[in-house]
Design a protein around this motif. Sequence first.
Motif, mmCIF file in Angstrom:
data_model
loop_
_atom_site.group_PDB
_atom_site.id
_atom_site.type_symbol
_atom_site.label_atom_id
_atom_site.label_comp_id
_atom_site.label_asym_id
_atom_site.label_seq_id
_atom_site.Cartn_x
_atom_site.Cartn_y
_atom_site.Cartn_z
ATOM 1 N N GLU A 5 0.828 -1.208 0.000
ATOM 2 C CA GLU A 5 0.000 0.000 0.000
ATOM 3 C C GLU A 5 0.858 1.252 0.000
ATOM 4 O OE1 GLU A 5 -2.312 -2.792 2.916
ATOM 5 O OE2 GLU A 5 -0.245 -2.102 2.678
ATOM 6 N N SER A 20 -3.339 3.556 -2.579
ATOM 7 C CA SER A 20 -3.115 2.601 -3.670
ATOM 8 C C SER A 20 -2.509 1.326 -3.120
ATOM 9 C CB SER A 20 -2.180 3.207 -4.720
ATOM 10 O OG SER A 20 -2.785 4.287 -5.382
ATOM 11 N N CYS A 21 -2.738 0.264 -3.856
ATOM 12 C CA CYS A 21 -2.206 -1.045 -3.471
ATOM 13 C C CYS A 21 -1.713 -1.731 -4.731
ATOM 14 C CB CYS A 21 -3.290 -1.858 -2.784
ATOM 15 S SG CYS A 21 -2.847 -3.570 -2.398
ATOM 16 N N ALA A 22 -0.449 -2.073 -4.747
ATOM 17 C CA ALA A 22 0.142 -2.781 -5.877
ATOM 18 C C ALA A 22 0.303 -4.247 -5.523
ATOM 19 C CB ALA A 22 1.491 -2.174 -6.225
ATOM 20 N N SER A 24 1.526 -8.231 -6.635
ATOM 21 C CA SER A 24 2.388 -9.024 -7.491
ATOM 22 C C SER A 24 2.372 -10.471 -7.030
ATOM 23 C CB SER A 24 3.823 -8.484 -7.471
ATOM 24 O OG SER A 24 4.346 -8.518 -6.168
ATOM 25 N N ARG A 71 -9.904 -0.220 -9.817
ATOM 26 C CA ARG A 71 -8.783 -1.123 -10.058
ATOM 27 C C ARG A 71 -8.325 -1.029 -11.495
ATOM 28 N NH1 ARG A 71 -10.423 -6.932 -8.530
ATOM 29 N NH2 ARG A 71 -8.483 -7.506 -9.589
ATOM 30 N N ASP A 72 -7.058 -1.321 -11.687
ATOM 31 C CA ASP A 72 -6.466 -1.373 -13.018
ATOM 32 C C ASP A 72 -5.823 -2.752 -13.152
ATOM 33 O OD1 ASP A 72 -4.797 -1.198 -15.269
ATOM 34 O OD2 ASP A 72 -4.460 0.927 -14.977
ATOM 35 N N LYS A 75 -2.266 -2.904 -14.645
ATOM 36 C CA LYS A 75 -1.187 -2.462 -13.757
ATOM 37 C C LYS A 75 -1.166 -3.225 -12.446
ATOM 38 C CE LYS A 75 -1.029 2.262 -15.569
ATOM 39 N NZ LYS A 75 -1.170 3.702 -15.245
ATOM 40 N N LYS A 76 -2.182 -4.069 -12.234
ATOM 41 C CA LYS A 76 -2.282 -4.850 -10.995
ATOM 42 C C LYS A 76 -2.332 -3.941 -9.771
ATOM 43 C CE LYS A 76 -0.187 -9.092 -12.758
ATOM 44 N NZ LYS A 76 0.766 -10.190 -12.489
ATOM 45 N N THR A 77 -3.159 -2.952 -9.850
ATOM 46 C CA THR A 77 -3.313 -2.030 -8.733
ATOM 47 C C THR A 77 -4.793 -1.837 -8.388
ATOM 48 O OG1 THR A 77 -3.343 -0.104 -10.202
ATOM 49 C CG2 THR A 77 -1.209 -0.755 -9.282
ATOM 50 N N SER A 79 -7.182 1.004 -5.959
ATOM 51 C CA SER A 79 -7.111 2.279 -5.272
ATOM 52 C C SER A 79 -8.361 2.498 -4.434
ATOM 53 C CB SER A 79 -6.972 3.421 -6.283
ATOM 54 O OG SER A 79 -5.756 3.316 -6.998
#
Length: 124
Positions: A5, A20-22, A24, A71-72, A75-77, A79
């Motif tokens: 985050e 935001s949260c990325a 993987s 979400r995207d 981009k694997k994110t 928000s």
Amino acid sequence: VQLVESGGGLVQPGGSLRLSCAVSGITFEHYSMAWFRQAPGVEREFVGCITWNGVNTVWEDSVKGRFTISRDNAKKTVSLQMDSLNREDTANYFCALDTSAYCTGYTWSEYEYWGQGTQVTVSS
């Protein structure tokens, strides 16, 4: 699986903040994503969730109409846009990956994958 985050901080009452949260290490677009928060001495509580395709969201009543999740998948994110913040929103905010595609979990114990948390403080 890793969730990271970002975006927390100090904001005045009535202000806005975007978290935001990325993600993987997993096929992100297969799963819904949730946000939780935890204030000191309080159990971690569900804030909201977005389905795998971003079409549907589920909200805790106190944030409904003030918070937005997006979400995207490319981009694997994910928000969390927080508007009209008040002091009761002060907490450590966590993103969590729901192993279902359709936001079926509403308690923290149903989630296996978590971010490290980001602090949001609403104060004048």
